[in-house]
Design an enzyme around this catalytic site. Structure first.
Site, PDB file in Angstrom:
ATOM      1  N   HIS A 160      -3.540  -5.335   0.306  1.00 42.18           N
ATOM      2  CA  HIS A 160      -2.953  -5.822   1.749  1.00 42.18           C
ATOM      3  C   HIS A 160      -2.970  -7.376   1.837  1.00 42.18           C
ATOM      4  O   HIS A 160      -3.889  -7.754   2.324  1.00 42.18           O
ATOM      5  CB  HIS A 160      -3.848  -5.154   2.871  1.00 42.18           C
ATOM      6  CG  HIS A 160      -3.811  -3.837   3.240  1.00 42.18           C
ATOM      7  ND1 HIS A 160      -2.655  -3.369   4.086  1.00 42.18           N
ATOM      8  CD2 HIS A 160      -4.062  -2.649   2.494  1.00 42.18           C
ATOM      9  CE1 HIS A 160      -2.668  -1.991   3.998  1.00 42.18           C
ATOM     10  NE2 HIS A 160      -3.405  -1.726   2.997  1.00 42.18           N
ATOM     11  N   GLU A 189      -1.319  -9.159   3.797  1.00 36.18           N
ATOM     12  CA  GLU A 189      -1.296  -9.787   5.227  1.00 36.18           C
ATOM     13  C   GLU A 189      -2.639 -10.017   5.622  1.00 36.18           C
ATOM     14  O   GLU A 189      -2.771 -10.909   6.603  1.00 36.18           O
ATOM     15  CB  GLU A 189      -0.665  -8.711   5.953  1.00 36.18           C
ATOM     16  CG  GLU A 189      -1.620  -7.472   6.530  1.00 36.18           C
ATOM     17  CD  GLU A 189      -1.489  -6.384   5.474  1.00 36.18           C
ATOM     18  OE1 GLU A 189      -2.310  -5.350   5.944  1.00 36.18           O
ATOM     19  OE2 GLU A 189      -1.070  -6.389   4.498  1.00 36.18           O
ATOM     20  N   CYS A 200       0.910  -1.195   0.100  1.00 40.94           N
ATOM     21  CA  CYS A 200      -0.081   0.079  -0.029  1.00 40.94           C
ATOM     22  C   CYS A 200       0.757   1.279  -0.082  1.00 40.94           C
ATOM     23  O   CYS A 200       1.545   1.657  -0.807  1.00 40.94           O
ATOM     24  CB  CYS A 200      -1.003  -0.070   1.153  1.00 40.94           C
ATOM     25  SG  CYS A 200      -2.274   0.994   1.169  1.00 40.94           S
TER      26      CYS A 200
END
Length: 241
Positions: A214, A216, A115
């Site tokens: 994202h 994660e 990001c």
């Protein structure tokens, strides 16, 4: 975990509250560290450091680096005046992460930008940002507001490393109101259906990848697993040298 690669995660430095405390703290959403651990790495948090040479010392002890999400990049870093919606940049964090990127490039360290990390990596390369993506695409689906992620359909570019890691098409979790406009030295690796650049990578053998989404938040995306594998190879090569 013996021999597992050490993965640095850059952090926020913000006012934060926990327990009885409300003070300045170095923080990062737990999902980053959990995702690194789940894919076989050992996470270590990297708060902003202002000492000259600190980035070289840190990179010398890492096997991989994640430049994490966060506030807007200072527009001065890419020679622009602030858009009315650009706010909250952190000069100390910008300087620290740019120093880490310099040191990582010199060492050939595997790097993944997430990001804001992607935006900073574009600025580091001499590129520029669209400071408010809704002005360009006409909607706010990339960042619906508050603490919610937008869902964005992404198509990867065939033959890129990103395509090999995540496939031809996937839905990703996004939370960004800015995006990369120019990225000298980088190859476009994925775009949203509205044309927004959603991933880029440095050509060649080094793992140097950046995404607007994202990874994660979804362990099956494969990007962090790819970083950890590259970090393990980097550590093995360093041990043999």
């Amino acid at each position: 975990m013996t021999g597992a690669p050490l993965i640095g995660l850059t952090t926020y430095r913000e006012q934060a509250a926990w327990g009885v405390w409300d003070q300045r703290a170095d923080v990062l959403p737990t999902q980053y560290a959990e995702a690194v651990e789940a894919t076989g790495g050992v996470p270590v948090l990297l708060p902003p450091v202002g000492q000259v040479g600190a980035a070289d010392v840190v990179v010398g002890r890492l096997d991989g680096l994640v430049v994490s999400g966060g506030a807007d990049v200072d527009p001065a870093r890419y020679g622009a005046a602030p858009h009315p919606r650009t706010a909250g940049w952190r000069s100390d964090r910008d300087a620290w992460e740019l120093a880490l990127l310099d040191a990582a490039a010199a060492a050939g360290l595997p790097v993944l930008g997430v990001c804001r990390g992607m935006q900073l990596m574009a600025a580091h390369a001499g590129g520029s940002l669209d400071q408010h993506t809704p002005d360009v695409v006409g909607h706010e689906e990339h960042s619906p507001g508050g603490d919610a992620f937008g869902r964005t359909a992404v198509r990867t570019v065939p033959g890129t490393l990103v395509a090999g890691l995540v496939g031809e098409r996937l839905d990703v979790a996004c939370h960004h109101h800015q995006s990369v406009a120019t990225h000298p030295g980088w190859v476009a690796a994925a775009r949203a259906d509205d044309g927004t650049l959603e991933a880029m990578e440095v050509p060649g053998d080094r793992f140097c990848v950046a995404v607007q989404w994202h990874p994660e938040t979804a362990a099956d995306v494969g990007l962090l697993a790819g970083l950890v594998r590259a970090a393990a190879s980097y550590a093995a090569g360093r041990a043999d040298s």
